[in-house]
Design an enzyme around this catalytic site. Structure first.
Site, PDB file in Angstrom:
ATOM      1  N   GLU A  76       0.841  -1.198   0.000  1.00  0.00           N
ATOM      2  CA  GLU A  76       0.000   0.000   0.000  1.00  0.00           C
ATOM      3  C   GLU A  76       0.879   1.252   0.000  1.00  0.00           C
ATOM      4  O   GLU A  76       1.718   1.420   0.879  1.00  0.00           O
ATOM      5  CB  GLU A  76      -0.918   0.007   1.226  1.00  0.00           C
ATOM      6  CG  GLU A  76      -1.810  -1.227   1.366  1.00  0.00           C
ATOM      7  CD  GLU A  76      -2.864  -1.338   0.252  1.00  0.00           C
ATOM      8  OE1 GLU A  76      -3.004  -0.401  -0.543  1.00  0.00           O
ATOM      9  OE2 GLU A  76      -3.542  -2.389   0.189  1.00  0.00           O
ATOM     10  N   CYS A 139      -7.178  -0.811   8.387  1.00  0.00           N
ATOM     11  CA  CYS A 139      -5.814  -0.829   7.844  1.00  0.00           C
ATOM     12  C   CYS A 139      -5.448   0.548   7.316  1.00  0.00           C
ATOM     13  O   CYS A 139      -4.348   1.055   7.569  1.00  0.00           O
ATOM     14  CB  CYS A 139      -5.670  -1.899   6.770  1.00  0.00           C
ATOM     15  SG  CYS A 139      -5.792  -3.565   7.467  1.00  0.00           S
ATOM     16  N   HIS A 163      -0.709  -5.555   2.737  1.00  0.00           N
ATOM     17  CA  HIS A 163      -1.916  -6.366   2.854  1.00  0.00           C
ATOM     18  C   HIS A 163      -1.601  -7.770   2.352  1.00  0.00           C
ATOM     19  O   HIS A 163      -1.198  -7.938   1.193  1.00  0.00           O
ATOM     20  CB  HIS A 163      -3.031  -5.774   1.981  1.00  0.00           C
ATOM     21  CG  HIS A 163      -4.051  -5.009   2.740  1.00  0.00           C
ATOM     22  ND1 HIS A 163      -4.475  -3.751   2.370  1.00  0.00           N
ATOM     23  CD2 HIS A 163      -4.770  -5.330   3.859  1.00  0.00           C
ATOM     24  CE1 HIS A 163      -5.403  -3.341   3.227  1.00  0.00           C
ATOM     25  NE2 HIS A 163      -5.596  -4.268   4.133  1.00  0.00           N
TER      26      HIS A 163
HETATM   27  N1  PCA Z   1      -7.749  -6.044   7.469  1.00  0.00           N
HETATM   28  C1  PCA Z   1      -8.720  -4.979   7.631  1.00  0.00           C
HETATM   29  C2  PCA Z   1      -8.575  -4.543   9.071  1.00  0.00           C
HETATM   30  C3  PCA Z   1      -7.771  -5.576   9.745  1.00  0.00           C
HETATM   31  C4  PCA Z   1      -7.225  -6.417   8.657  1.00  0.00           C
HETATM   32  O1  PCA Z   1      -6.421  -7.336   8.797  1.00  0.00           O
HETATM   33  C5  PCA Z   1      -8.540  -3.870   6.605  1.00  0.00           C
HETATM   34  O2  PCA Z   1      -8.111  -4.168   5.479  1.00  0.00           O
HETATM   35  O3  PCA Z   1      -8.828  -2.712   6.900  1.00  0.00           O
END
Ligand code: PCA
Length: 192
Positions: A76, A139, A163
């Protein structure tokens, strides 16, 4: 070199989160890492992150979370000044259409070397892509929060977010291998 690596606990009806499973494996391989598991709670998670930053005073922060719907590891590059939760957090809060901080910029760029990490992971056979959309859930919120705190209180430090796919789409051992390579690259870049 002090590296803080965080992951999230379970949410969304699943009993495990790929990011905390991968973080446990990574910590076994690299015991020198400072690690924290954050709850999927939009008030507690930023507080815990701020406390971890004060305690560790890291040179780099790597945040991890899981994202369904993609079989690739996503690096990201941007955090958005928006809270638009698609489901409630663990305390039942579901802010929608709100700013995280009306006085802050619309987005903030992550400062980890995403291009280099992507190239390294692809070369090692991992599915990896660059993303400018971390969602508008926890996140994104934690990345935005951390980039701002780091900018203000630890300006020498780098920070970014990865991610991971769900455990069913990317086995934990593979995710750990990818993260260990990303960590090695972050360390090399910081020490260069
Ligand atoms: N994924 C979520 C919140 C916690 C996680 O592991 C997200 O992509 O916001």
């Amino acid at each position: 070199m002090k590296l803080l690596v965080t992951a999230f606990g379970p949410f969304g009806g699943r009993s495990r989160n790929a990011s905390s499973l991968a973080l446990a494996g990574l910590k076994q391989r690299l015991p020198w890492l400072n690690t924290r598991i954050l709850p999927v709670d939009s008030v507690v998670a930023p507080r815990r992150m701020s406390r971890a930053l004060r305690e560790v005073r890291p040179d780099a922060v790597l945040m991890l979370g899981e994202a369904g719907g993609s079989g690739a590891i996503r690096l990201e590059t941007l955090a958005w000044n928006e809270l638009d939760f698609r489901m409630p957090d663990s305390a039942g809060r579901q802010p929608q259409g709100l700013c995280i901080d009306p006085s802050a910029a619309q987005s903030i760029a992550s400062t980890l070397p995403s291009g280099e990490i992507r190239a390294c992971l692809l070369e090692c056979g991992h599915a990896c892509e660059i993303s400018s959309d971390p969602g508008r859930y926890l996140c994104n919120q934690i990345l935005f929060h951390t980039l701002r705190v780091v900018e203000k209180h630890h300006p020498h430090a780098k920070a970014g977010f990865i991610h991971l796919p769900l455990e069913s789409d990317y086995p934990t051992t593979r995710a750990v291998d990818a993260l260990a390579r990303a960590v090695a690259l972050i360390v090399r870049c910081r020490e260069a």
